[in-house]
Design a protein around this motif. Structure first.
Motif, PDB file in Angstrom:
ATOM      1  N   ASP A  11       0.857  -1.179   0.000  1.00  0.00           N
ATOM      2  CA  ASP A  11       0.000   0.000   0.000  1.00  0.00           C
ATOM      3  C   ASP A  11       0.896   1.233   0.000  1.00  0.00           C
ATOM      4  OD1 ASP A  11      -2.220   1.610  -0.018  1.00  0.00           O
ATOM      5  OD2 ASP A  11      -2.715   1.341   2.101  1.00  0.00           O
ATOM      6  N   THR A  12       0.369   2.316  -0.544  1.00  0.00           N
ATOM      7  CA  THR A  12       1.095   3.589  -0.590  1.00  0.00           C
ATOM      8  C   THR A  12       0.205   4.687  -0.039  1.00  0.00           C
ATOM      9  OG1 THR A  12       2.403   2.925  -2.516  1.00  0.00           O
ATOM     10  CG2 THR A  12       2.214   5.281  -2.082  1.00  0.00           C
ATOM     11  N   GLN A  13       0.755   5.483   0.865  1.00  0.00           N
ATOM     12  CA  GLN A  13       0.029   6.614   1.425  1.00  0.00           C
ATOM     13  C   GLN A  13       0.963   7.807   1.535  1.00  0.00           C
ATOM     14  OE1 GLN A  13      -2.121   5.744   5.066  1.00  0.00           O
ATOM     15  NE2 GLN A  13      -2.766   3.716   4.344  1.00  0.00           N
ATOM     16  N   PHE A  14       0.376   9.003   1.616  1.00  0.00           N
ATOM     17  CA  PHE A  14       1.167  10.223   1.776  1.00  0.00           C
ATOM     18  C   PHE A  14       1.201  10.585   3.256  1.00  0.00           C
ATOM     19  CE2 PHE A  14       2.162  14.754   1.660  1.00  0.00           C
ATOM     20  CZ  PHE A  14       3.198  14.765   0.734  1.00  0.00           C
ATOM     21  N   LEU A  15       2.359  10.405   3.872  1.00  0.00           N
ATOM     22  CA  LEU A  15       2.570  10.720   5.283  1.00  0.00           C
ATOM     23  C   LEU A  15       3.928  11.402   5.434  1.00  0.00           C
ATOM     24  CD1 LEU A  15       1.542   7.312   6.926  1.00  0.00           C
ATOM     25  CD2 LEU A  15       0.224   9.431   7.022  1.00  0.00           C
ATOM     26  N   MET A  16       4.087  12.178   6.498  1.00  0.00           N
ATOM     27  CA  MET A  16       5.375  12.807   6.791  1.00  0.00           C
ATOM     28  C   MET A  16       5.873  13.654   5.620  1.00  0.00           C
ATOM     29  SD  MET A  16       7.173   9.586   8.744  1.00  0.00           S
ATOM     30  CE  MET A  16       6.254   8.331   7.846  1.00  0.00           C
ATOM     31  N   ASP A  17       4.929  14.267   4.894  1.00  0.00           N
ATOM     32  CA  ASP A  17       5.242  15.112   3.737  1.00  0.00           C
ATOM     33  C   ASP A  17       5.958  14.351   2.638  1.00  0.00           C
ATOM     34  OD1 ASP A  17       4.093  17.459   4.768  1.00  0.00           O
ATOM     35  OD2 ASP A  17       5.889  17.863   5.957  1.00  0.00           O
ATOM     36  N   THR A  18       5.711  13.044   2.541  1.00  0.00           N
ATOM     37  CA  THR A  18       6.366  12.257   1.501  1.00  0.00           C
ATOM     38  C   THR A  18       5.505  11.052   1.150  1.00  0.00           C
ATOM     39  OG1 THR A  18       8.485  11.269   0.867  1.00  0.00           O
ATOM     40  CG2 THR A  18       7.673  10.755   3.080  1.00  0.00           C
ATOM     41  N   VAL A  19       5.866  10.397   0.075  1.00  0.00           N
ATOM     42  CA  VAL A  19       5.162   9.188  -0.346  1.00  0.00           C
ATOM     43  C   VAL A  19       5.753   7.985   0.381  1.00  0.00           C
ATOM     44  CG1 VAL A  19       4.608   7.692  -2.297  1.00  0.00           C
ATOM     45  CG2 VAL A  19       4.649  10.171  -2.605  1.00  0.00           C
ATOM     46  N   CYS A  20       4.900   7.256   1.089  1.00  0.00           N
ATOM     47  CA  CYS A  20       5.340   6.101   1.874  1.00  0.00           C
ATOM     48  C   CYS A  20       4.729   4.828   1.306  1.00  0.00           C
ATOM     49  CB  CYS A  20       4.917   6.257   3.339  1.00  0.00           C
ATOM     50  SG  CYS A  20       5.598   7.722   4.140  1.00  0.00           S
ATOM     51  N   THR A  21       5.568   3.855   0.985  1.00  0.00           N
ATOM     52  CA  THR A  21       5.104   2.573   0.473  1.00  0.00           C
ATOM     53  C   THR A  21       5.598   1.456   1.383  1.00  0.00           C
ATOM     54  OG1 THR A  21       5.131   3.363  -1.814  1.00  0.00           O
ATOM     55  CG2 THR A  21       5.124   0.984  -1.490  1.00  0.00           C
ATOM     56  N   ILE A  22       4.681   0.624   1.822  1.00  0.00           N
ATOM     57  CA  ILE A  22       5.036  -0.521   2.670  1.00  0.00           C
ATOM     58  C   ILE A  22       4.558  -1.787   1.982  1.00  0.00           C
ATOM     59  CG2 ILE A  22       4.755  -1.622   4.918  1.00  0.00           C
ATOM     60  CD1 ILE A  22       4.374   1.156   6.131  1.00  0.00           C
ATOM     61  N   THR A  23       5.466  -2.719   1.813  1.00  0.00           N
ATOM     62  CA  THR A  23       5.198  -4.002   1.180  1.00  0.00           C
ATOM     63  C   THR A  23       5.618  -5.096   2.144  1.00  0.00           C
ATOM     64  OG1 THR A  23       5.675  -3.059  -0.997  1.00  0.00           O
ATOM     65  CG2 THR A  23       5.681  -5.457  -0.827  1.00  0.00           C
ATOM     66  N   ALA A  24       4.722  -6.048   2.420  1.00  0.00           N
ATOM     67  CA  ALA A  24       5.072  -7.077   3.401  1.00  0.00           C
ATOM     68  C   ALA A  24       4.267  -8.352   3.181  1.00  0.00           C
ATOM     69  CB  ALA A  24       4.850  -6.566   4.819  1.00  0.00           C
ATOM     70  N   ASN A  25       4.821  -9.424   3.646  1.00  0.00           N
ATOM     71  CA  ASN A  25       4.143 -10.720   3.674  1.00  0.00           C
ATOM     72  C   ASN A  25       3.317 -10.755   4.958  1.00  0.00           C
ATOM     73  OD1 ASN A  25       3.485 -13.426   4.030  1.00  0.00           O
ATOM     74  ND2 ASN A  25       5.322 -14.137   2.965  1.00  0.00           N
ATOM     75  N   CYS A  26       2.138 -10.142   4.912  1.00  0.00           N
ATOM     76  CA  CYS A  26       1.340  -9.970   6.129  1.00  0.00           C
ATOM     77  C   CYS A  26      -0.140  -9.898   5.771  1.00  0.00           C
ATOM     78  CB  CYS A  26       1.770  -8.709   6.873  1.00  0.00           C
ATOM     79  SG  CYS A  26       1.394  -7.168   5.997  1.00  0.00           S
ATOM     80  N   SER A  27      -0.971  -9.776   6.785  1.00  0.00           N
ATOM     81  CA  SER A  27      -2.417  -9.648   6.581  1.00  0.00           C
ATOM     82  C   SER A  27      -2.774  -8.210   6.221  1.00  0.00           C
ATOM     83  CB  SER A  27      -3.160 -10.039   7.858  1.00  0.00           C
ATOM     84  OG  SER A  27      -2.879  -9.117   8.892  1.00  0.00           O
ATOM     85  N   ASP A  28      -3.973  -8.032   5.666  1.00  0.00           N
ATOM     86  CA  ASP A  28      -4.467  -6.688   5.378  1.00  0.00           C
ATOM     87  C   ASP A  28      -4.558  -5.853   6.647  1.00  0.00           C
ATOM     88  OD1 ASP A  28      -4.751  -7.243   2.670  1.00  0.00           O
ATOM     89  OD2 ASP A  28      -6.843  -7.864   2.860  1.00  0.00           O
ATOM     90  N   GLU A  29      -4.951  -6.503   7.744  1.00  0.00           N
ATOM     91  CA  GLU A  29      -5.089  -5.798   9.029  1.00  0.00           C
ATOM     92  C   GLU A  29      -3.738  -5.277   9.516  1.00  0.00           C
ATOM     93  OE1 GLU A  29      -8.511  -8.361   8.350  1.00  0.00           O
ATOM     94  OE2 GLU A  29      -6.348  -8.784   8.360  1.00  0.00           O
ATOM     95  N   ALA A  30      -2.708  -6.094   9.347  1.00  0.00           N
ATOM     96  CA  ALA A  30      -1.369  -5.674   9.769  1.00  0.00           C
ATOM     97  C   ALA A  30      -0.866  -4.519   8.920  1.00  0.00           C
ATOM     98  CB  ALA A  30      -0.399  -6.844   9.692  1.00  0.00           C
ATOM     99  N   LEU A  31      -1.168  -4.549   7.628  1.00  0.00           N
ATOM    100  CA  LEU A  31      -0.742  -3.461   6.749  1.00  0.00           C
ATOM    101  C   LEU A  31      -1.464  -2.163   7.101  1.00  0.00           C
ATOM    102  CD1 LEU A  31       1.147  -2.918   4.351  1.00  0.00           C
ATOM    103  CD2 LEU A  31      -0.781  -3.357   2.826  1.00  0.00           C
ATOM    104  N   ASP A  32      -2.771  -2.256   7.378  1.00  0.00           N
ATOM    105  CA  ASP A  32      -3.511  -1.071   7.823  1.00  0.00           C
ATOM    106  C   ASP A  32      -2.943  -0.552   9.143  1.00  0.00           C
ATOM    107  OD1 ASP A  32      -5.187  -1.174   5.643  1.00  0.00           O
ATOM    108  OD2 ASP A  32      -6.791  -2.244   6.699  1.00  0.00           O
ATOM    109  N   GLY A  33      -2.643  -1.490  10.038  1.00  0.00           N
ATOM    110  CA  GLY A  33      -2.141  -1.122  11.360  1.00  0.00           C
ATOM    111  C   GLY A  33      -0.795  -0.426  11.317  1.00  0.00           C
ATOM    112  N   VAL A  34       0.073  -0.866  10.408  1.00  0.00           N
ATOM    113  CA  VAL A  34       1.408  -0.264  10.371  1.00  0.00           C
ATOM    114  C   VAL A  34       1.340   1.166   9.836  1.00  0.00           C
ATOM    115  CG1 VAL A  34       2.146  -1.035   8.049  1.00  0.00           C
ATOM    116  CG2 VAL A  34       3.826  -0.765   9.878  1.00  0.00           C
TER     117      VAL A  34
END
Length: 299
Positions: A11-34
């Motif tokens: 998933d990619t979101q705009f946080l900390m005045d920048t584009v943040c992308t997190i990719t992981a072998n995890c659940s949707d809930e964990a990705l939302d949580g991070v």
């Protein structure tokens, strides 16, 4: 960033005045949580968040800080001390005079009038009580790295076996090896690649927040003595190591010190290495790395 694994989600979101992308072998809930975790830390540490601790202490000048904010502040002060004040988290009054969106730069006289507030040695810490003594702090040179470390920790605790946390180029990987690209300054090209496993790569450079005016390049890495942009041979420094928070602050420190002094500094800092790209696009590396054409060999 080069990777390919069908079991990983992203998933990619705009946080900390920048584009943040997190990719992981995890659940949707964990990705939302991070992402929620990153957002909460951004609020805590941002100097512009009204209910964040950094913003509040800059406003009130003294207050009790949480153990976490105090830990980051103490880590930053350590590097202020170790560089003899060349790196200084109280440079904020000078930084605020620059507007990188509107291409506004202060005059030398305007900057000089603000430098009286600069000096990390003003900061007094007693227990968890911090008194800035009329200084202002900005932990931006370490905060994203700390948040990246916390994001990796969260993902592991929530079942992720591997992943990449990329907070605007502040990269932390875990679980398996990933090939990470290092940007050519003032370009969208990937200039170098390095393979990382359970490690971080953080780049500081004069091209990230900058503008040119009257033939002069203004960027966000300032000389604490003049309040003007640092002038040396470097265009960027990428620091590699286990902790993203350390890589973050060390990349800024190296940019400030310049190539020769930065190499000596990195060599004296156990567990961390650096890649130096000069303004002429030539490349050199610290003693623990090898350069093989466009690939950097790490560990």
């Amino acid at each position: 960033m080069l990777c390919g694994c069908s079991s990983e989600i992203s998933d990619t979101q705009f946080l900390m005045d920048t584009v943040c992308t997190i990719t992981a072998n995890c659940s949707d809930e964990a990705l939302d949580g991070v992402f929620k975790l990153c957002e909460n830390y951004d609020r805590l540490l941002s100097p512009t968040s009204p209910d964040g601790e950094v913003s509040m202490i800059n406003h009130y000048d003294e207050m009790d800080l949480s153990a976490e904010t105090l830990k980051i502040l103490t880590q930053a002060i350590y590097y202020c001390q170790k560089t003899g004040g060349k790196y200084d988290i109280t440079i904020t009054p000078a930084t605020e005079l620059y507007d990188f969106n509107e291409h506004i730069a202060p005059t030398e006289e305007e900057v000089k009038r603000k430098l009286y507030k600069v000096g990390y040695n003003r900061i007094e810490i007693k227990g968890n009580h911090v008194d800035l003594h009329n200084a202002d702090i900005d932990l931006g040179s370490i905060a994203k790295g700390y948040i990246a470390d916390k994001a990796v920790e969260y993902l592991k605790e929530n079942g992720a076996k591997s992943g990449i946390v990329n907070l605007g180029g502040n990269v932390a990987v875990f679980g398996k090896a990933y090939k990470v690209g290092i940007q050519k300054p003032f370009s969208d090209e990937i200039m170098l690649t390095v393979k990382l496993k359970n490690a971080s790569a953080v780049t500081s450079g004069i091209y990230q927040r900058c503008f040119e005016k009257d033939g002069k390049l203004y960027h966000h890495i300032l000389d604490v003595e003049t309040g003007l942009p640092i002038e040396n041979e470097l265009a960027s420094v990428t620091v590699l190591g286990e902790k993203s928070s350390e890589c973050d602050v060390l990349s800024t420190v190296c940019m400030i010190l310049g190539e020769e002094a930065a190499k000596a500094f990195i060599d004296s800092t156990e567990g961390y290495e650096a890649i130096f790209i000069k303004k002429d696009n030539s490349v050199s590396v610290s003693s623990g790395l090898k350069l093989n054409k466009n690939n950097v060999v790490y560990k």
